[in-house]
Motif scaffolding. Structure first.
Motif, PDB file in Angstrom:
ATOM      1  N   CYS A 114       2.331   1.681  -3.434  1.00  0.00           N
ATOM      2  CA  CYS A 114       1.317   2.243  -4.334  1.00  0.00           C
ATOM      3  C   CYS A 114       1.225   3.752  -4.148  1.00  0.00           C
ATOM      4  CB  CYS A 114      -0.047   1.599  -4.087  1.00  0.00           C
ATOM      5  SG  CYS A 114      -0.179  -0.082  -4.713  1.00  0.00           S
ATOM      6  N   TRP A 135      -6.967   1.221  -5.771  1.00  0.00           N
ATOM      7  CA  TRP A 135      -5.750   1.491  -6.521  1.00  0.00           C
ATOM      8  C   TRP A 135      -5.928   1.165  -8.003  1.00  0.00           C
ATOM      9  CZ3 TRP A 135      -2.468   4.836  -5.097  1.00  0.00           C
ATOM     10  CH2 TRP A 135      -2.306   5.096  -3.740  1.00  0.00           C
ATOM     11  N   GLN A 139      -8.449  -2.947  -0.877  1.00  0.00           N
ATOM     12  CA  GLN A 139      -7.503  -1.897  -1.264  1.00  0.00           C
ATOM     13  C   GLN A 139      -7.249  -1.906  -2.766  1.00  0.00           C
ATOM     14  OE1 GLN A 139      -4.171  -2.981   1.246  1.00  0.00           O
ATOM     15  NE2 GLN A 139      -4.526  -1.172   2.530  1.00  0.00           N
ATOM     16  N   LEU A 177      -2.299  -6.265  -3.645  1.00  0.00           N
ATOM     17  CA  LEU A 177      -3.061  -5.779  -2.486  1.00  0.00           C
ATOM     18  C   LEU A 177      -4.294  -6.646  -2.239  1.00  0.00           C
ATOM     19  CD1 LEU A 177      -2.983  -1.956  -3.245  1.00  0.00           C
ATOM     20  CD2 LEU A 177      -1.722  -3.140  -1.448  1.00  0.00           C
ATOM     21  N   ALA A 214       0.836  -1.205   0.000  1.00  0.00           N
ATOM     22  CA  ALA A 214       0.000   0.000   0.000  1.00  0.00           C
ATOM     23  C   ALA A 214       0.871   1.257   0.000  1.00  0.00           C
ATOM     24  CB  ALA A 214      -0.951   0.004   1.189  1.00  0.00           C
TER      25      ALA A 214
END
Length: 138
Positions: A21, A77, A73, A69, A18
């Motif tokens: 990202c 993204w 999540q 992910l 995360a």
């Protein structure tokens, strides 16, 4: 192709997915902002091409990072990656158009392909040098 602060040939640092990202998304936004700020035309073509390649690299890295992910999540993204892809498409389209006629300038497209080939040559040369160094160590 010239080396830049965010050279596309250097791999990103490894962070939790995360966080990776977020960092890739922020880098992509910085590249897009810098590309939007450049005037259209031959004087900025080299820098613009470098930014287009960097932006594309960040988006591809973001796609890869987002794929790892958890579902909750990942969907967020994936959506952000989609938006970044759309922005890359729009910004690249502006750079490959002949502004007098509004049509695609094939030479501009080929110059971007040449920049990709140059970037690949740099990566391949680095790989060959690393392999040669490893072979002499063994």
């Amino acid at each position: 192709f010239r080396a830049r602060r965010n050279d596309i040939s250097s791999p990103p640092r490894r962070h939790p997915p995360a966080m990776e990202c977020r960092q890739l998304h922020n880098s992509a936004q910085e590249d897009a902002k810098a590309l939007r700020a450049l005037e259209l035309g031959p004087a900025s073509e080299s820098e613009a091409t470098s930014l287009v390649l960097s932006l594309a690299s960040r988006i591809r890295q973001l796609q890869t990072a987002a794929a790892s992910l958890p579902d909750a999540q990942r969907s967020m993204w994936d959506q952000r990656t989609g938006w970044a892809h759309q922005e890359l498409t729009q910004l690249t389209s502006e750079r490959v158009r002949d502004h007098a006629t509004g049509s695609i300038d094939p030479d501009a497209v080929v110059r971007i392909i040449y920049a990709c080939a140059d970037a690949l040559a740099v990566v391949e040369a680095g790989k060959a040098a690393a392999e040669a160094a490893m072979a002499t160590e063994t």
